[in-house]
Structure formats: structure tokens, C-alpha cells
Design a protein around this motif. Structure first.
Motif, PDB file in Angstrom:
ATOM      1  N   MET A 325       0.779  -1.187   0.189  1.00 24.44           N
ATOM      2  CA  MET A 325       0.079  -0.031   0.008  1.00 24.44           C
ATOM      3  C   MET A 325       0.900   1.242   0.146  1.00 24.44           C
ATOM      4  O   MET A 325       1.891   1.355   0.558  1.00 24.44           O
ATOM      5  CB  MET A 325      -0.808   0.075   1.330  1.00 24.44           C
ATOM      6  CG  MET A 325      -2.257  -0.145   1.059  1.00 24.44           C
ATOM      7  SD  MET A 325      -3.079  -0.183   2.409  1.00 24.44           S
ATOM      8  CE  MET A 325      -4.706  -0.768   1.787  1.00 24.44           C
ATOM      9  N   GLU A 326       0.394   2.439  -0.753  1.00 30.73           N
ATOM     10  CA  GLU A 326       1.269   3.502  -0.473  1.00 30.73           C
ATOM     11  C   GLU A 326       1.176   4.056   0.704  1.00 30.73           C
ATOM     12  O   GLU A 326      -0.107   4.050   1.536  1.00 30.73           O
ATOM     13  CB  GLU A 326       0.496   4.434  -1.842  1.00 30.73           C
ATOM     14  CG  GLU A 326       0.645   4.086  -3.252  1.00 30.73           C
ATOM     15  CD  GLU A 326      -0.388   2.905  -3.670  1.00 30.73           C
ATOM     16  OE1 GLU A 326      -1.015   2.531  -2.823  1.00 30.73           O
ATOM     17  OE2 GLU A 326      -0.178   2.707  -4.765  1.00 30.73           O
ATOM     18  N   GLU A 327       2.178   4.765   0.805  1.00 28.79           N
ATOM     19  CA  GLU A 327       2.249   5.588   2.440  1.00 28.79           C
ATOM     20  C   GLU A 327       1.198   6.418   2.490  1.00 28.79           C
ATOM     21  O   GLU A 327       0.437   6.383   3.473  1.00 28.79           O
ATOM     22  CB  GLU A 327       3.414   6.212   2.453  1.00 28.79           C
ATOM     23  CG  GLU A 327       3.868   6.732   3.858  1.00 28.79           C
ATOM     24  CD  GLU A 327       3.779   5.725   4.893  1.00 28.79           C
ATOM     25  OE1 GLU A 327       3.179   6.004   5.927  1.00 28.79           O
ATOM     26  OE2 GLU A 327       4.352   4.548   4.649  1.00 28.79           O
ATOM     27  N   GLU A 328       0.594   6.956   1.453  1.00 28.81           N
ATOM     28  CA  GLU A 328      -0.385   8.055   1.374  1.00 28.81           C
ATOM     29  C   GLU A 328      -1.848   7.368   1.811  1.00 28.81           C
ATOM     30  O   GLU A 328      -2.454   7.822   2.722  1.00 28.81           O
ATOM     31  CB  GLU A 328      -0.407   8.512  -0.051  1.00 28.81           C
ATOM     32  CG  GLU A 328      -1.111   9.886  -0.063  1.00 28.81           C
ATOM     33  CD  GLU A 328      -1.314  10.157  -1.608  1.00 28.81           C
ATOM     34  OE1 GLU A 328      -0.770   9.490  -2.435  1.00 28.81           O
ATOM     35  OE2 GLU A 328      -2.176  11.151  -1.827  1.00 28.81           O
ATOM     36  N   LEU A 329      -1.912   6.116   1.370  1.00 30.96           N
ATOM     37  CA  LEU A 329      -3.092   5.441   1.709  1.00 30.96           C
ATOM     38  C   LEU A 329      -3.274   4.824   3.036  1.00 30.96           C
ATOM     39  O   LEU A 329      -4.074   4.963   3.790  1.00 30.96           O
ATOM     40  CB  LEU A 329      -3.536   4.227   0.626  1.00 30.96           C
ATOM     41  CG  LEU A 329      -4.699   3.443   0.778  1.00 30.96           C
ATOM     42  CD1 LEU A 329      -5.871   4.322   0.712  1.00 30.96           C
ATOM     43  CD2 LEU A 329      -4.464   2.487  -0.378  1.00 30.96           C
ATOM     44  N   VAL A 330      -2.069   4.494   3.378  1.00 25.73           N
ATOM     45  CA  VAL A 330      -1.819   3.936   4.743  1.00 25.73           C
ATOM     46  C   VAL A 330      -2.179   5.104   5.807  1.00 25.73           C
ATOM     47  O   VAL A 330      -2.767   4.938   6.796  1.00 25.73           O
ATOM     48  CB  VAL A 330      -0.392   3.406   5.019  1.00 25.73           C
ATOM     49  CG1 VAL A 330      -0.336   3.105   6.473  1.00 25.73           C
ATOM     50  CG2 VAL A 330      -0.237   2.230   4.338  1.00 25.73           C
ATOM     51  N   GLN A 331      -1.573   6.219   5.443  1.00 20.44           N
ATOM     52  CA  GLN A 331      -1.758   7.466   6.305  1.00 20.44           C
ATOM     53  C   GLN A 331      -3.272   7.674   6.376  1.00 20.44           C
ATOM     54  O   GLN A 331      -3.774   7.936   7.363  1.00 20.44           O
ATOM     55  CB  GLN A 331      -1.044   8.607   5.981  1.00 20.44           C
ATOM     56  CG  GLN A 331       0.337   8.544   6.244  1.00 20.44           C
ATOM     57  CD  GLN A 331       1.241   9.536   5.958  1.00 20.44           C
ATOM     58  OE1 GLN A 331       0.849  10.365   5.029  1.00 20.44           O
ATOM     59  NE2 GLN A 331       2.598   9.405   6.352  1.00 20.44           N
ATOM     60  N   ALA A 332      -3.806   7.707   5.050  1.00 21.13           N
ATOM     61  CA  ALA A 332      -5.373   8.143   5.089  1.00 21.13           C
ATOM     62  C   ALA A 332      -6.154   7.103   5.610  1.00 21.13           C
ATOM     63  O   ALA A 332      -7.012   7.568   6.775  1.00 21.13           O
ATOM     64  CB  ALA A 332      -5.729   8.165   3.586  1.00 21.13           C
ATOM     65  N   LEU A 333      -5.801   5.764   5.878  1.00 20.88           N
ATOM     66  CA  LEU A 333      -6.461   4.617   6.677  1.00 20.88           C
ATOM     67  C   LEU A 333      -6.552   4.903   8.093  1.00 20.88           C
ATOM     68  O   LEU A 333      -7.369   4.957   8.919  1.00 20.88           O
ATOM     69  CB  LEU A 333      -6.215   3.474   5.942  1.00 20.88           C
ATOM     70  CG  LEU A 333      -6.587   2.756   4.564  1.00 20.88           C
ATOM     71  CD1 LEU A 333      -5.840   1.691   3.996  1.00 20.88           C
ATOM     72  CD2 LEU A 333      -8.240   2.855   4.765  1.00 20.88           C
ATOM     73  N   GLN A 334      -5.140   5.488   8.460  1.00 20.46           N
ATOM     74  CA  GLN A 334      -5.105   5.428   9.776  1.00 20.46           C
ATOM     75  C   GLN A 334      -5.452   6.758  10.389  1.00 20.46           C
ATOM     76  O   GLN A 334      -6.291   6.647  11.414  1.00 20.46           O
ATOM     77  CB  GLN A 334      -3.517   5.588  10.065  1.00 20.46           C
ATOM     78  CG  GLN A 334      -2.863   4.150  10.236  1.00 20.46           C
ATOM     79  CD  GLN A 334      -1.308   4.424  10.047  1.00 20.46           C
ATOM     80  OE1 GLN A 334      -0.830   5.300   9.890  1.00 20.46           O
ATOM     81  NE2 GLN A 334      -0.576   3.265  10.314  1.00 20.46           N
ATOM     82  N   ALA A 335      -5.637   7.666   9.653  1.00 26.11           N
ATOM     83  CA  ALA A 335      -6.274   9.051   9.964  1.00 26.11           C
ATOM     84  C   ALA A 335      -7.737   9.075  10.209  1.00 26.11           C
ATOM     85  O   ALA A 335      -8.331   9.623  10.714  1.00 26.11           O
ATOM     86  CB  ALA A 335      -5.996  10.178   9.144  1.00 26.11           C
TER      87      ALA A 335
END
Lengths: 953, 124
Positions: A325-335
Motif C-alpha cells: 500500500m502507498e504510504e499516502e493510503l496507509v496514512q489516510a486509513l490510519q487517520a
């Protein structure tokens, strides 16, 4: 191609029309020549006859015309007549005689002067002599000669004419026949031939001229018919071929399909297995979850995946692991934690069923997570979410993302659901493990604190005691010097009390050392008898005080032993003083003896008293720390209550034990049992007494009798790997012969064989006194067990053969298969139990009480596998592993750890990759554990040294 | 023969000082590690008895310093401790102690060790 051309163009002589022409022309020529010859002959005859007739007619004319003139002697007329006759050119000689006198003699100019005889002699001339009569009177003779010359010319002309005619006719007939044969035979035949050639060449549409009504026409029509049949056949063939091709294509497709499915299933299994291994090897939740997600992505052919854990109180899904997963997506999912019932994962959880979005672009952004725009931006199109459920409760969610729009196949969904189930277990396990780990860490800390506290306390207690004892001793010295006898007794009391206190502190310290695994034992050689004597001396005063008699029961030649002398003395003294303490006016017997048990020499020291004895309940508590048989006894009899427990621990550390037998009111017997040689390799002779076969004994030979080569090969490979030596026979006769020659340890026998069936072979073996004792295992698809057993079969295995069962049966038969196992454990009971269990399975067992001894054992013989305890005196399991793995020749011996220790994460990681499995003592009944070990061992060897630690609890 | 006894517990000082004096030794007392190091240098004792748990400088550190200083490194040091846990002895020996004894002191044993060390030194 050469054949075909030869077929199309026959050699000239073989041409039918040519042959026909030759034959026709030949026959016609012969016939015509015959006819011509006959015609010529007839003509010649006729001309000759004409000539003769002409001559005869001339003669007759002469006879008629000349008789008168001759009679009248009119010679003139006769002469004229003769001249007139000569006018006929063919007449060359005329002579008329009368009364012998030539009255006229005429010749053609060519033959001037020639007389009748000349002409008579030449065949060239035809001559005639005839008499002339007048009135019945012979009056003269006429002689005539005709030249055949003119006639010959005519004949030649005649012949020439006939010959020419004949040749013409022959030529005409030949020509006609050639033309006709060409036109009506050769050409149609050639055409037919060409057609046939073309047909033969594969062109079934080649034209065939069937217009002709003659035989060739028939032939052509027949050929045409034949072509029809062939066409039909070829058509059918082609159809069959197509069907066959189609079938084989379908089959191929099916095989491909099946192969694909199989490989998918295999991948799935592999993935599950890997996950299972990840689950059991790390128990570290993020690692496990990441492993699951990564496999989920792989198995579903997706581009990315994520795993969420559901937090019930907040009703939110927290991202726990992700893959690709792209870091961006991971961050979005975490946020943006997913709410229950919302977004794909939330809906999957709410409906407790997989939910998929086939195309993100088709879905409105209403009621979906704020992550959706990010997904879209990153090019994801479809996603699938699987709820993680446990007994109906939502534990989390697993989702995979694809950059391609479209449905996820049912298979994929199913597969992910399997993974989800696995994940739930993993999460559950990991949570439990986390708890256990936390607790064990707490426990460890607590234990450490306790040890530290005990150490500190003992230090703090010893320091003042040091002063108390020292000063008291000083005072005693003073009192003695100053002869103040009254002061000696109270000082003695102070000293005794201080020393008791010191003993207590020492015991507590010992126990804490033992618990912390920090207790050392010092092995040395010492004589047993003096030790006993020493103890007897020491308790002498005490015994006298209680009115007890001390009896020594020890052979003076009992010899020496190797152990920790100090600890043994301590233990024996403890037992002896206890015996005295609880006995009044009785007998305390201290005995020692040597015995060989299980191939090992043991020393037992027993202390028997005739004191108050113990109830079974008391005996049960006896060896526990801080417990005396009765709390009141402490007050009455003194003692720390630790002595027995410590003594027992020490004896166990040395590979022995202390046991008790007692009857209330009758007395007790405490027995110390120790190996005569603590920590020394068993003598080789001891092994021979054991049930296990001799080390290095030849592998037992198994004779495999089967007519199927594959079966033989498979069995050979398998049994060889299992440690047997294998010979094979392909039939009953050969089997019998080899059984006689080799006398194998066992025979596996197929029943259905072409030359001599298994029943017969079995009967023959059992009927032969030399072979009858060889166990025979029938292996067959024929299920006639009773028949097999009644014929004397040892076992009956129905094919397909369960290999494990077979090797089990063979092991039972052969006793052992030459496999060696080394048991490294300081717990004698455990070793004994394992030995019994494993020997029953046919293992050759050797033992070691600690790591150091185990290393010595390794140097003697290299075992196939090691069963290792971790907590051991002198050298523990961890140290042993380090030592062992540092040696190239031992590095790959598989190790199975059996421990009572709660492993810390750090210890687990130390073991990881070094041992096959970790089994937990105390997690199940001993019997079960032993069976488990027996079950696991062969597989562990087969697998070789793995890299995983599998926890069995 | 001069013995330096480094010890912080008064009762123990009283006891051992007296007993050693009775046995014929000259006894000097240091009450912490630092003092012990200083006195070892100043007094040049024939032997040092070193308690290990000491204030200011512990016995191990004090021994290390004594053994590191050229003028005191030859003085034999016997570690004395009430700590009987495994490892104490090793630690003490590693710090440079020549011998080790546990408290409570068994006087004959201790005297034996003192004797052995001093004689050994004299012999060498």
C-alpha cells in the motif's frame, strides 16, 4: 514422390495400348504374309499352267493344222506355220519333224542354232514334244519350247503387287489400331490413371471421365464410386480426427484447468501453512497480520491489502497491517478509522458477509469513507472486504484492493474467507500470547525481585549475624580465659540461636539460588563409607540426647562415587537429624548400597527411623518449601522446614532423587538415590542391557515382494528413508528364493502376482521351518484379512498402503530401525518415561543429565535427533545449543525442545531456527506428552533442521 | 603485621578488629571505599580485608584502584562479604582481590587465608 511418379508414368513396354498394337500388327502381318504367299503360289501355278495350256493348245493347233501339209509334204506351209508360231514371243523354239527329218526348224534369234535337248535341259524353258497324226498315221513330230522368262516377269510383278498390297494393308491396320487404341484405350486409361493418381495423392475432387460406355468407362465409374467411398471414409476419418482433436483439446483444457486449480489449492495451502507457521513462530501480531495480508493480496491477485482490528468500545476499525500500500493510503486509513456499518469494511462487518465494490468510479461518494478519494486518486478501482468473525463477534476486517474494475471471483472470495478465519485465530492467539507474555514477564520480574529481595535480605541478615556470632565467640573466649564458667552456657545459647538463624538464612538463599538456576554443583570423586561415618559422628550427640541408637548399615567396600560430596553430606545429615528429631528412644539406621538398574549404577543411602512416622497426606507435603508435615512440628521440633526441599532439589540436580516411605507411628524411611557417576557417560555395556538394539547394529532388511515395479521403487525409497535396508523381488518365486537366501527381518508380500500368488508364497514361507519365523505383512488390494491371518501373516495392510502404518508395523516387528535419539534432561523421571516410550517405538535411546554430558554423548555417537530440556544444571539447553551448533558435524542434528520453562520472547527468538519444535512440559499429562514426542520425532528427522519454532501447548 | 580492614558496619568493626588484635595483628580501619584506597596508599598495610558493600566507593571499585596504583598493587586483598550469591566471588576476583571469604566470618578459616597470602607474598 518417386513412387507416385512411377505410378503415374509406367514404363513404355508396360503400356497396354502398345502391347495391344504390337500384338495386333504382328498377327495381321503374319496372316497377310501367309495369304500373300498363298496367292503368289497360286498365281505362279496358274501362270505356269496357262503357259502349259497355251503350249498344249499350240500343239493341238499344230496337230490339226500341220497334218495335211506334212502329209502333202508341203514344207513351205509348214515353215510358214512355224514362223507364225514364233510370232508368240514366249515361244522360242519350234521344230517339226517328219520321218525323223526336220522339215521346219525355227528358233528365236536369241537361241539361234539351239536344238531341242538344250531346251529340255534348262528349267528356264518349258518343252513339249508331240506327234502329229494323219488318218491315224503318225506322220511327224512337233517339238516346242516356251521360255519362262516372260512369265517370270509377270510373276515378279504379281508378287510385287501382292506384297505392296499386303504392306499397305498392314500399315493401314496398324495405323488404325494405334489410333483406335490410343483414342479408346490409352488415352482414357491415362486420364483415369491421372485421376486415380490425383485421388491417391489426396485430391479427392479430381475429375473422372465416366462418359465412356466401354469397360474403361465402367472402370472409371467404379473408380468414381470408390472415390465416393474413400471420400466418405476420409470424411468420417476427418470427423473422427476432429472429434479426437477436440476431445484432446478439451482434455488438455480440463487438465490445465485441474492443474491450475490444484496449483491454486496448493498455493492456498502453502499460504495457509506459511501463515500458520508465522502464527506459531512469531505470535507477534503485526508480523502475523502482515503475513496474512500479504498472502491475501497474493492469493486474490490484488494490488494491495489491509487488515483492520475492530475496537468494540469505539465501534471503529483500526488499520493493523497492510501490504503493497502507498504510504499516502496507509496514512489516510490510519487517520480515518472506519466506522461500523460504514465503508466497505464496516458494511462487511455489519452484514457479516463479504462485500465488494466492483468499480469505485460507479459509486457515489455518499456514505463511504473519506479514504475513497485517495483510493481513486491512486488508481484503485475495485475492492473486496471480508469480515473477521469469531463466534459471531466482529474481530476485524480484511480487505484487498485492485487497480482493475470488476467482480472478484467466488473462488477468491472463498479463499479470502479461509484466510480471514485463520486471521481470527491468529489474532486470538496473539492476544492470548500477549497476555501470557505480559503475565510471564510480570512473573519474571516478580521472580527476579524475589530473588533480589532474598539476596539482599540474606546480606542484611548476615551482616549483623556476623557481628553477633563473632562477638559471642569473643565473649566465650574471654569467659574461658577468665574461667567464668557461668557465662559460658548463656553464650552457648546465643551462639546456637545465631547459628540456627544463619542456617535458615543459608537455606533460604540456597532455595532462591536453585529457583534462579544459579546453584552450582561440584562433582568430585569420594569414598562413600567415610561420608556415612562422618554423618553418623555428627548426629551422635543429638541421637544420644533423644536416647536413639544409631545403626550403620554400609559395606566397607562400597567404594567411591562421583557427585557433589558437600550436598550429599548436607542432605544425608538433614535426613539423619530429622530422623533423630522425630524419634525418641528408638533406632536410626543409616545405610548405603550400590545397585545396577537399567544398565546404570546407582548408589542409594537410606535413613530409617522408628519414630512418629508420617501420614500419606503429610508425605505429600513433605518436600515442599516452607512446609513441615505439620506447622506445629516447627515449633516443637525446630528446623527451617527447607532442608528436605533443598536436599531433594540437590539430588534431582545430580540426576537422582529423595523418596520417602512411612507409616504413622511406625517410623519412616527416607532414601537418597543417586547415579554412582553423576554426569558421566553410561558405560557402553549398559546400553546393551537395555531393550534397544546395539548401537550401530545393521539396519534390518525388509524384503518387498511385489510384481509392480512402481510399488517396489516407492517402497524401497520410503523404507530406506525410514532406516530399513530394502531388497525387492518382482514375483513369488524370486521372493521365496530371496527369503531363503537373505532371511530378512520382515517380508512385505503382494497377493496378486502372475507367477506365484501371495497366498502360496505365504503358505510356503510358513511351511518352511527355516523361514517360518520371518514376519510377513500382506499388502494387497484384496481385502481377505482372515485368510491372510489364518495363513500366518503377521499383519495385513490393504492398498493403498498407509506408509506410517507400515513403518509402524515394521518398527514393531524389527524392534528398532537404527534411529538414535539423545534425551537431554535433568529430570530422571522424564528421561525414564521418554526412554520407555521411545524404545517401544523402536528408537535407540541414549541419555544425558545436562548439556555438558550431552556434548560428551555427541562425541561418542551422533544421534538422529535430540530431545532437549532447557533448564538443566551445569550446562543448560541454551548453552548446549550454542555449543552444539558451533560444531559443523553436529550443526544439522534436529532438536526438539521439551521444557517446563515459560519462554520469554527473547528466549524464543534465541531458539528460533535452532530447534524443530518446543513442547511444553506440564501442559498436558506426561503420557500424552510422551506420546506426542514419539509421534513428532520421526517427522522432525525427515524434515531435517527447520527454521521454525512451533509451540505446542 | 599491619592489616587494613575496610568496613562500614560498626558491630563488625568492633568484632573483627578485636579478634584480629587478639590474634596479634595491628589493625587499621577505613569506613568507606575511598578512605580504604587512601589508607592503603598512606599506611602501606601488609594485607587488606575488604568488605564489598561500602559507601562512597564500593569494595570492588576500591580494590580495582588499590590494584591499579603502583604503590599498593602488591598488597594482598581479601574480599569479605555477607553476599553469598554466585557471582560475588567471581566479581571480586575479577576486581583484583586475592581471596574471598563470606560473612559470618569463621575466624580460623579467615586466619588461614590471611596466613596463606602473607606467607605466599613473603615466599615470593
Amino acid at each position: 514422390m518417386e513412387d507416385a511418379s512411377a505410378h503415374k508414368r509406367p514404363v513404355k513396354s508396360a503400356s497396354i495400348s502398345r502391347r495391344f498394337t504390337y500384338a495386333l500388327v504382328g498377327v495381321v502381318t503374319l496372316l497377310l504374309i501367309g495369304f500373300a504367299a498363298v496367292a503368289i503360289l497360286i498365281n505362279v501355278r496358274r501362270i505356269d499352267a496357262d503357259l502349259r495350256n497355251g503350249l498344249d493348245n499350240v500343239v493341238k493347233v499344230a496337230q490339226v493344222s500341220l497334218n495335211v501339209p506334212i502329209w502333202n509334204l508341203d514344207n513351205q506351209i509348214v515353215g510358214h506355220f512355224a514362223e507364225a508360231l514364233l510370232l508368240d514371243e514366249s515361244l522360242v523354239f519350234v521344230k517339226i519333224l517328219s520321218e525323223g527329218q526336220a522339215i521346219a526348224w525355227r528358233t528365236s534369234t536369241k537361241f539361234e542354232g539351239k536344238d531341242f535337248p538344250y531346251f529340255q535341259q534348262s528349267s528356264q524353258f518349258l518343252v513339249k514334244s508331240s506327234d502329229i497324226f494323219y488318218q491315224g498315221k503318225n506322220i511327224g513330230t512337233i517339238q516346242l519350247s516356251v521360255s519362262r522368262e516372260n512369265v517370270r516377269k509377270e510373276i515378279v510383278l504379281n508378287i510385287l503387287g501382292i506384297a505392296t498390297l499386303t504392306i499397305l494393308i498392314i500399315a493401314a491396320i496398324s495405323l488404325t489400331s494405334i489410333v483406335i487404341s490410343r483414342r479408346y484405350i490409352a488415352r482414357p486409361l491415362l486420364k483415369l490413371q491421372n485421376s486415380a493418381g490425383l485421388i491417391a495423392g489426396g485430391n479427392l475432387e479430381a475429375s473422372i471421365d465416366t462418359t465412356s460406355r466401354d469397360e474403361i468407362g465402367h472402370l472409371a465409374r467404379d473408380l468414381n464410386g470408390m472415390r465416393g467411398s474413400i471420400k466418405g471414409l476420409v470424411g468420417e476419418l476427418r470427423e473422427s480426427k476432429e472429434k479426437l482433436e477436440e476431445y484432446s483439446r478439451t482434455l488438455e483444457q480440463r487438465v490445465e484447468e485441474r492443474t491450475r486449480k490444484l496449483s491454486e489449492a496448493l498455493n492456498e495451502l502453502r499460504a495457509l501453512n506459511e501463515i500458520g507457521q508465522a502464527v506459531s513462530s512469531t505470535l507477534d501480531l503485526p508480523t502475523v497480520l502482515t503475513s496474512i495480508v500479504s498472502h491475501a493480496v497474493q492469493l486474490s491477485g490484488a494490488d494491495a491489502g489491509a487488515m483492520y482490528e475492530y475496537d468494540e468500545p469505539t465501534e471503529e476499525f483500526q488499520l493493523r497491517a497492510s501490504d503493497r500500500m502507498e504510504e499516502e493510503l496507509v496514512q489516510a486509513l490510519q487517520a480515518n478509522p472506519i466506522r461500523f456499518g460504514l465503508s466497505t469494511v464496516g458494511r462487511a462487518a455489519a452484514t457479516r458477509a463479504p462485500v465488494q465494490v466492483t468499480d469505485i468510479l460507479d459509486e457515489p461518494d455518499v456514505g463511504v469513507s473519506r479514504v475513497r478519494p485517495v483510493l481513486r486518486q491512486l488508481g484503485y478501482r475495485s475492492l473486496l472486504a471480508i469480515p473477521l468473525l469469531r463466534e459471531g463477534r466482529v474481530m476485524g476486517g480484511l480487505s484487498v484492493y485492485r487497480r482493475e474494475a470488476g467482480n472478484f471471483a467466488t473462488e477468491v472470495v472463498n479463499r479470502l474467507q479461509t484466510l480471514a478465519t485463520q486471521s481470527v485465530l491468529a489474532i486470538q492467539n496473539a492476544r492470548l500470547f500477549r497476555e501470557i507474555e505480559d503475565k510471564s514477564q510480570q512473573l519474571e520480574v516478580a521472580t527476579q525481585l524475589k530473588s533480589q529481595f532474598l539476596a539482599n535480605m540474606s546480606h542484611e541478615l548476615r551482616t549483623p549475624l556476623n557481628a553477633i556470632i563473632g562477638v559471642t565467640e569473643m565473649l566465650q573466649e574471654d569467659a574461658r580465659d577468665l574461667k567464668r564458667e557461668d557465662d559460658l552456657e548463656p553464650l552457648e545459647r546465643v551462639l546456637r540461636a545465631a547459628k540456627h538463624l544463619l542456617a535458615l538464612i543459608n537455606d533460604i538463599l540456597d532455595l532462591s539460588k536453585i529457583e534462579a538456576g544459579k546453584m552450582d554443583i561440584h562433582i568430585e570423586s569420594f569414598a562413600i563409607a567415610p561420608l556415612i561415618e562422618d554423618v553418623v559422628q555428627t548426629i551422635g550427640t543429638m541421637a544420644a540426647k533423644n536416647g536413639n541408637e544409631v545403626v550403620v548399615n554400609c559395606a566397607p567396600d562400597i567404594g567411591t562415587m562421583r557427585a557433589d560430596q558437600t550436598r550429599i553430606r548436607q542432605a544425608l545429615l538433614n535426613l539423619a537429624s530429622n530422623a533423630n528429631k522425630f524419634t525418641e528412644r528408638g533406632t536410626v539406621t543409616i545405610g548405603a548400597k550400590r545397585a545396577t538398574e537399567q544398565g546404570r549404577e546407582w548408589v542409594t543411602m537410606a535413613v530409617t527411623d522408628t519414630g512418629i512416622g508420617l501420614t500419606p497426606e503429610q508425605m505429600g507435603k513433605l518436600f515442599h518449601e516452607f512446609v513441615q508435615a505439620d506447622a506445629s512440628t516447627t515449633r516443637k521440633y525446630g528446623g527451617t522446614g527447607l532442608g528436605l526441599a533443598i536436599s531433594k532439589r540437590f539430588c534431582q540436580m545430580m540426576g537422582g532423587d529423595i523418596t520417602v516411605a512411612s507409616e504413622p507411628g511406625r517410623g519412616s524411611t527416607f532414601t537418597i538415590r543417586l547415579p554412582a557417576e553423576v554426569g558421566v557417560a553410561q558405560p557402553a555395556a549398559a546400553l546393551r542391557d537395555a531393550a534397544a538394539p546395539r548401537p550401530g547394529a545393521a539396519r534390518p532388511t525388509i524384503l518387498v515382494v511385489d510384481d509392480d515395479q512402481t510399488v517396489r521403487e516407492v517402497m524401497e525409497r520410503y523404507l530406506a528413508r525410514e532406516g530399513f535396508s530394502v531388497v525387492t523381488a518382482s514375483g513369488g518365486q524370486e521372493g521365496l528364493r530371496m527369503a531363503r537366501e537373505l532371511h530378512p527381518a520382515a517380508i512385505t508380500l503382494d497377493v496378486i502376482m502372475p507367477d506365484l500368488d501371495g497366498w502360496t508364497v505365504l503358505a510356503a514361507i510358513k511351511g518352511d521351518p527355516e523361514l517360518a519365523d520371518i514376519p510377513v505383512i500382506l499388502m494387497t488390494i484384496v481385502d481377505e484379512k482372515n485368510r491372510g491371518y489364518s495363513l500366518g501373516a503377521t499383519d495385513y495392510i490393504v492398498k493403498p498402503v498407509d506408509r506410517h502404518r507400515l513403518s509402524g508395523v515394521l518398527r514393531n516387528i524389527c524392534g528398532a530401525v537404527g534411529r538414535q535419539v539423545l534425551l537431554v534432561d535433568d529430570d530422571d523421571m522424564m528421561r525414564r518415561g521418554m526412554r520407555l516410550t521411545l524404545e517401544k517405538d523402536g528408537w535407540q535411546v541414549s541419555e544425558a543429565e545436562n548439556g555438558r554430558i550431552a556434548l560428551a554423548r555427541l562425541a561418542e555417537t551422533r544421534p538422529d535427533i535430540i530431545v532437549l530440556d532447557l533448564m538443566m544444571p551445569e550446562m543448560d539447553g541454551f548453552e548446549f545449543l550454542v555449543e552444539m551448533r558451533s560444531r559443523a558435524e553436529w550443526r544439522d542434528i534436529p532438536v526438539l525442545v521439551v521444557t517446563a520453562k515459560d519462554l520469554t520472547a527473547e528466549e524464543r527468538s534465541r531458539l528460533n531456527g535452532d530447534v524443530e519444535r518446543v513442547l511444553q512440559k506440564g501442559a498436558s499429562e506426561l503420557d500424552e506428552l510422551l506420546r506426542e514426542i514419539g509421534r513428532i520425532l520421526p517427522g522432525s528427522i525427515a524434515r531435517g533442521r527447520g527454521k521454525k519454532v512451533v509451540e505446542e501447548t | 603485621m599491619k592489616i587494613l580492614y575496610v568496613e562500614d558496619n560498626d558491630d563488625n568493626i568492633y568484632m573483627l578488629e578485636n579478634r584480629l588484635k587478639r590474634a596479634g595483628f595491628t589493625v587499621m580501619i577505613a569506613r568507606d571505599g575511598a578512605q580504604g584506597v587512601a589508607m592503603a596508599g598512606a599506611e602501606q598495610p601488609d594485607l587488606i580485608l575488604m568488605d564489598l558493600s561500602l559507601p562512597v566507593l564500593d569494595g570492588w571499585e576500591a580494590t580495582r584502584r588499590i590494584k591499579a596504583a603502583p604503590q599498593t598493587k602488591h598488597v594482598p586483598v581479601i574480599a569479605l562479604t555477607a553476599n553469598a550469591m554466585t557471582g560475588d566471588k567471581e566479581k571480586a576476583m575479577a576486581a583484583g582481590c586475592d581471596d574471598f571469604d563470606t560473612k559470618p566470618v569463621e575466624l580460623p578459616r579467615l586466619l588461614g587465608k590471611i596466613q596463606a597470602l602473607v606467607q605466599g607474598k613473603q615466599a615470593s
